[in-house]
Motif scaffolding. Structure first.
Motif, PDB file in Angstrom:
ATOM      1  N   GLY B 327      -4.021   3.454   8.023  1.00 53.90           N
ATOM      2  CA  GLY B 327      -3.207   3.838   6.872  1.00 53.90           C
ATOM      3  C   GLY B 327      -1.779   3.330   7.031  1.00 53.90           C
ATOM      4  O   GLY B 327      -1.191   2.768   6.106  1.00 53.90           O
ATOM      5  N   ASP B 328      -1.228   3.496   8.249  1.00 56.42           N
ATOM      6  CA  ASP B 328       0.113   2.964   8.537  1.00 56.42           C
ATOM      7  C   ASP B 328       0.131   1.446   8.445  1.00 56.42           C
ATOM      8  O   ASP B 328       1.076   0.850   7.919  1.00 56.42           O
ATOM      9  CB  ASP B 328       0.543   3.361   9.962  1.00 56.42           C
ATOM     10  N   LEU B 329      -0.897   0.830   8.997  1.00 58.10           N
ATOM     11  CA  LEU B 329      -0.950  -0.637   9.007  1.00 58.10           C
ATOM     12  C   LEU B 329      -0.927  -1.192   7.581  1.00 58.10           C
ATOM     13  O   LEU B 329      -0.225  -2.164   7.287  1.00 58.10           O
ATOM     14  CB  LEU B 329      -2.212  -1.093   9.747  1.00 58.10           C
ATOM     15  N   VAL B 330      -1.672  -0.531   6.671  1.00 54.71           N
ATOM     16  CA  VAL B 330      -1.675  -0.990   5.278  1.00 54.71           C
ATOM     17  C   VAL B 330      -0.280  -0.829   4.666  1.00 54.71           C
ATOM     18  O   VAL B 330       0.226  -1.736   4.004  1.00 54.71           O
ATOM     19  CB  VAL B 330      -2.733  -0.223   4.448  1.00 54.71           C
ATOM     20  N   ALA B 331       0.361   0.309   4.909  1.00 54.36           N
ATOM     21  CA  ALA B 331       1.697   0.543   4.348  1.00 54.36           C
ATOM     22  C   ALA B 331       2.688  -0.504   4.853  1.00 54.36           C
ATOM     23  O   ALA B 331       3.439  -1.104   4.082  1.00 54.36           O
ATOM     24  CB  ALA B 331       2.180   1.947   4.708  1.00 54.36           C
ATOM     25  N   VAL B 332       2.661  -0.732   6.167  1.00 54.90           N
ATOM     26  CA  VAL B 332       3.602  -1.682   6.772  1.00 54.90           C
ATOM     27  C   VAL B 332       3.305  -3.109   6.290  1.00 54.90           C
ATOM     28  O   VAL B 332       4.222  -3.870   5.947  1.00 54.90           O
ATOM     29  CB  VAL B 332       3.518  -1.578   8.315  1.00 54.90           C
ATOM     30  N   ALA B 333       2.020  -3.466   6.228  1.00 53.41           N
ATOM     31  CA  ALA B 333       1.648  -4.811   5.785  1.00 53.41           C
ATOM     32  C   ALA B 333       2.073  -5.043   4.343  1.00 53.41           C
ATOM     33  O   ALA B 333       2.533  -6.138   3.983  1.00 53.41           O
ATOM     34  CB  ALA B 333       0.141  -5.019   5.951  1.00 53.41           C
ATOM     35  N   ARG B 334       1.941  -3.994   3.531  1.00 54.23           N
ATOM     36  CA  ARG B 334       2.362  -4.150   2.134  1.00 54.23           C
ATOM     37  C   ARG B 334       3.866  -4.330   2.031  1.00 54.23           C
ATOM     38  O   ARG B 334       4.352  -5.063   1.165  1.00 54.23           O
ATOM     39  CB  ARG B 334       1.886  -2.969   1.291  1.00 54.23           C
ATOM     40  N   HIS B 335       4.620  -3.678   2.903  1.00 51.46           N
ATOM     41  CA  HIS B 335       6.065  -3.917   2.921  1.00 51.46           C
ATOM     42  C   HIS B 335       6.357  -5.363   3.285  1.00 51.46           C
ATOM     43  O   HIS B 335       7.260  -5.994   2.722  1.00 51.46           O
ATOM     44  CB  HIS B 335       6.760  -2.979   3.917  1.00 51.46           C
ATOM     45  N   ILE B 336       5.617  -5.912   4.250  1.00 56.09           N
ATOM     46  CA  ILE B 336       5.833  -7.302   4.664  1.00 56.09           C
ATOM     47  C   ILE B 336       5.540  -8.237   3.491  1.00 56.09           C
ATOM     48  O   ILE B 336       6.324  -9.143   3.183  1.00 56.09           O
ATOM     49  CB  ILE B 336       4.963  -7.654   5.886  1.00 56.09           C
ATOM     50  N   VAL B 337       4.421  -7.972   2.802  1.00 62.76           N
ATOM     51  CA  VAL B 337       4.034  -8.828   1.670  1.00 62.76           C
ATOM     52  C   VAL B 337       5.071  -8.740   0.557  1.00 62.76           C
ATOM     53  O   VAL B 337       5.475  -9.744  -0.029  1.00 62.76           O
ATOM     54  CB  VAL B 337       2.629  -8.423   1.150  1.00 62.76           C
ATOM     55  N   ALA B 338       5.538  -7.508   0.286  1.00 62.43           N
ATOM     56  CA  ALA B 338       6.469  -7.309  -0.826  1.00 62.43           C
ATOM     57  C   ALA B 338       7.925  -7.569  -0.437  1.00 62.43           C
ATOM     58  O   ALA B 338       8.794  -7.638  -1.286  1.00 62.43           O
ATOM     59  CB  ALA B 338       6.326  -5.892  -1.376  1.00 62.43           C
ATOM     60  N   GLY B 339       8.181  -7.700   0.863  1.00 61.25           N
ATOM     61  CA  GLY B 339       9.538  -7.979   1.299  1.00 61.25           C
ATOM     62  C   GLY B 339      10.432  -6.761   1.429  1.00 61.25           C
ATOM     63  O   GLY B 339      11.656  -6.889   1.430  1.00 61.25           O
ATOM     64  N   GLY B 340       9.865  -5.566   1.544  1.00 59.36           N
ATOM     65  CA  GLY B 340      10.694  -4.361   1.694  1.00 59.36           C
ATOM     66  C   GLY B 340      10.494  -3.700   3.048  1.00 59.36           C
ATOM     67  O   GLY B 340       9.968  -4.290   3.981  1.00 59.36           O
ATOM     68  N   ARG B 341      10.949  -2.464   3.129  1.00 61.53           N
ATOM     69  CA  ARG B 341      10.778  -1.684   4.353  1.00 61.53           C
ATOM     70  C   ARG B 341      10.548  -0.232   3.970  1.00 61.53           C
ATOM     71  O   ARG B 341      11.036   0.227   2.936  1.00 61.53           O
ATOM     72  CB  ARG B 341      12.068  -1.701   5.188  1.00 61.53           C
ATOM     73  N   GLY B 342       9.864   0.509   4.816  1.00 65.49           N
ATOM     74  CA  GLY B 342       9.702   1.946   4.602  1.00 65.49           C
ATOM     75  C   GLY B 342      10.936   2.680   5.072  1.00 65.49           C
ATOM     76  O   GLY B 342      11.905   2.070   5.520  1.00 65.49           O
ATOM     77  N   PRO B 343      10.896   4.035   4.972  1.00 64.55           N
ATOM     78  CA  PRO B 343      12.045   4.811   5.423  1.00 64.55           C
ATOM     79  C   PRO B 343      12.276   4.646   6.927  1.00 64.55           C
ATOM     80  O   PRO B 343      11.336   4.586   7.703  1.00 64.55           O
ATOM     81  CB  PRO B 343      11.663   6.254   5.086  1.00 64.55           C
ATOM     82  N   GLY B 344      13.533   4.538   7.327  1.00 66.30           N
ATOM     83  CA  GLY B 344      13.877   4.464   8.741  1.00 66.30           C
ATOM     84  C   GLY B 344      14.148   5.855   9.290  1.00 66.30           C
ATOM     85  O   GLY B 344      13.711   6.857   8.714  1.00 66.30           O
ATOM     86  N   GLU B 345      14.870   5.923  10.396  1.00 61.73           N
ATOM     87  CA  GLU B 345      15.185   7.229  10.969  1.00 61.73           C
ATOM     88  C   GLU B 345      16.083   8.010  10.010  1.00 61.73           C
ATOM     89  O   GLU B 345      16.971   7.431   9.381  1.00 61.73           O
ATOM     90  CB  GLU B 345      15.913   7.065  12.307  1.00 61.73           C
TER      91      GLU B 345
END
Lengths: 447, 447
Positions: B327-345
């Motif tokens: 589930g994390d891998l999909v979220a992170v991979a989608r950020h890479i594809v879309a050029g964004g990032r998830g929430p940081g600390e």
């Protein structure tokens, strides 16, 4: 909130948000948008600007909503063309449908709490979202503040969901819980729920299971990647649940709940498909769903890899629902900022929806019978004749107070049987000369 | 899965995934990556390519892992520089820390299940993620397949969390549940858990609460936007829980659970801060956490707007944990594809961590006392002297079997008191001439 920088092709260009509806949920959304503006900006990477609130009447006193009164408008048609995200909390099929379609055609993403519309015409809305390349999010449509749709669309998307059991209507759970704790009847308890504000003046949509059926359709669609409409859902409400049913459940350490059941199963004719139904059922008090009290909601999921999961929380109310709306709004706004999109409709499995007559359940049956030798054998024969297998029988002797005749009460729990076979059994029992009364017939779930 | 097209600046360039570790979880992750390749591609918008699996020994038979054997390598240092996403399921502090820091410096996002490392040195990892502009995701580190961290980082991010009560260690829950159902003692039940594979040969990390403390630190950090390390968590395991404690809980319709408790509270000196602690506690059987049986996990959250929420499911095991990783891998991979990032600390609140002596709880105390007039008054005085207020007292007369002397058992539940005041009370009781034995002292939670 300290956030790292996001890629932001829009710079500080605000995300324009239009709000349709300013009732209990809408005013909570408006207030949170204002009060959490800094937090939202940090999480999204761009400021949020509320560009208008569509209402039926502009003159009404809305001093509790801390926004510029000039934002209120009756021209929803115009408002939806001036936003990046349209938040719809009006409810109902029309005019909500036309407004959301127009919003998406104009390039806006949609966040909605409208379960009725999605259960009626979800595919049309998804198609419009796909055509426009925008998001359609609706976490608030099922189980209020409980994040259940997002886990199903994202965390569990790679797993095979086999069953969903949901308590998705707070009013009916409140009524059944009170009947369980007080021993009171249905009518009396509904009146109490109305007095406390847990039930509407006309409680039909809740007590007859229409609200739960719409939510079951949304859950089944996501769980099984198959289009399920509210009208596809077998529906039986709680208005026929008696104090005797509740007492019968209690006697075997069970509790009666109105369940939304979405199941991947195989019909009698061998067809693999999905069964989606809403009806009252007994579940064991040791089952996690049994601990869902008052007006709370919970959704219990069984999946191949994840095993059993349950999500529990408040299913309704302005703030919980508004919070779900805001969670969606942040996700959608971040997609706009980053230039991506969330998951669209997933209906690839396209499984057949099985008839309720094909669905297989255990049943609890309580009978008042004559207390004389041979009665149990006759009752057992009625089950055998209709092909329903008995798991347990418990007999209590009691004296009928009015006639003074000796009566026995038989409580029978069956092995899994089809609705059709059970209906034939109950007909045969009702017609039997040894059966004085069929006191209660109820499905048993969660074994 | 039918997915609409995503913005994809990479075209069909694969997302390169490196896997560190190939034990129970690692082999599940590898298998799911292969078996769900089409599904992952559809959800991510780009194919996923497994570029290597770092293991300690290459020669071992891994025929159950359906990948090209050439992918196995002992050179983890090199592998982490050749990936877009590094998935770490090795556990432990070193060498995992160095490898993840190197991965992020090389531009890879990280998905990890390593609660110990995050609880020890999370801020260093977050800083590395921020510096490199990559994601750091770790849903699998707490409560396996249950999506709990993502709701806390996203759905509840705009709400004020006031309390988190978690059953986050499956081994201890299994042991306490079995003690409850069988009446057996601790040692015996742990031996049974070991035989069934629910407890390690050396069960210290589980039964003494180290594992739960690391997870409590991660939950508290997210809930309160404050850095909390595993070492900041007050920790008391279950090895001193006796059959008498369990029986005492049962007698008042409670159950004993090892709870991870994260609370926004005010200390005795008026300092507003957070209390984070792991210890056994009684909770009422009507509380949703009481229905968490066997080795299941659940996290109960109280927040201002959302109200009460609970997330329930399997806390460990190869497939559930692997699913959380995916589930994390999909979220992170989608950020890479879309050029964004998830929430940081998110550590902006930076609240003080209160001493456990300041934390306030109700207590259940069982005492064996002499059965003569005036004893209850003397006991009550001991509470009064130490400033602990009594909520209920229940007295049972019983005959001591060894000496034949009449004894009474007093069960006392206090109002909320500080650890410090309670400790003074217990010392006074133990020293009192009328108290034969302090049978059980346990905190009561979830009121």
């Amino acid at each position: 909130m300290s956030m790292s920088e996001h890629t932001n092709p829009l710079g500080d260009k605000p995300i324009r948000v239009a709000l349709l509806g300013c009732g209990v949920v809408g005013s909570s959304v408006a207030r949170m948008l204002v009060e959490s503006a800094d937090d939202l900006r940090a999480r999204i990477g761009a400021p949020v600007e509320l560009v208008g609130i569509a209402v039926r009447r502009v003159g009404k006193d809305r001093s509790d909503v801390p926004v510029d009164p000039a934002l209120f408008t009756t021209d929803a048609e115009d408002l939806v063309t001036r936003a990046d995200i349209v938040v719809e909390v009006v409810g109902g099929i029309d005019p909500a449908r036309g407004l959301l379609l127009k919003a998406m055609e104009s390039g806006a993403s949609v966040v909605t709490a409208n379960k009725a519309l999605l259960a009626e015409d979800g595919p049309t809305l998804y198609a419009a979202a796909d055509a426009a390349g925008v998001d359609l999010y609706y976490e608030a449509a099922v189980a209020g503040a409980i994040p259940i749709l997002r886990p199903m669309r994202e965390s569990l998307a790679g797993d095979d969901v086999t069953k969903v059991l949901g308590i998705v209507n707070g009013t009916t759970n409140f009524v059944l819980d009170k009947m369980d704790t007080t021993g009171a009847g249905f009518e009396e308890t509904v009146a109490q729920a109305q007095a406390l504000g847990y039930a509407e003046a006309d409680p039909t949509a809740d007590v007859e299971g229409f609200d739960a059926a719409a939510k079951a359709a949304l859950l089944a669609s996501l769980a099984f990647h198959t289009r399920v409409k509210g009208a596809d859902v077998f529906r039986e409400g709680i208005s026929d649940v008696t104090a005797a049913d509740i007492a019968a459940a209690k006697a075997m350490d069970h509790v009666v709940k109105l369940l939304a059941i979405c199941e991947r199963t195989t019909g009698q004719n061998g067809t693999s498909g999905v069964s989606v139904r809403v009806h009252p059922a007994m579940i064991a008090r040791t089952h996690p769903l049994a601990s869902v009290r008052d007006a709370y909601n919970a959704v219990f999921v069984e999946a191949s890899a994840a095993g059993q999961l349950m999500f529990y929380g408040r299913g309704a109310g302005g703030d919980p629902t508004a919070l779900a709306v805001l969670g969606d709004l942040v996700a959608v706004a971040r997609h706009i900022v980053a230039g991506g999109r969330g998951p669209g409709e997933s209906a690839y499995a396209d499984l057949p929806i099985l008839d309720v007559g094909d669905s297989v359940t255990r049943y609890h049956i309580s009978l008042d019978v004559e207390d004389r030798p041979g009665v149990l054998a006759q009752v057992a024969q009625a089950f055998a004749d209709t092909g329903v297998s008995i798991e347990t029988v418990r007999q209590h002797i009691r004296t009928n107070s009015s006639s003074g005749e000796a009566r026995a009460n038989l409580v029978i729990v069956t092995h899994a049987a089809t609705e059709a076979a059970l209906a034939a059994t109950v007909d045969a029992l009702a017609a039997s000369e040894v059966v004085a009364e069929v006191v209660s017939v109820m499905r048993v779930e969660g074994a």
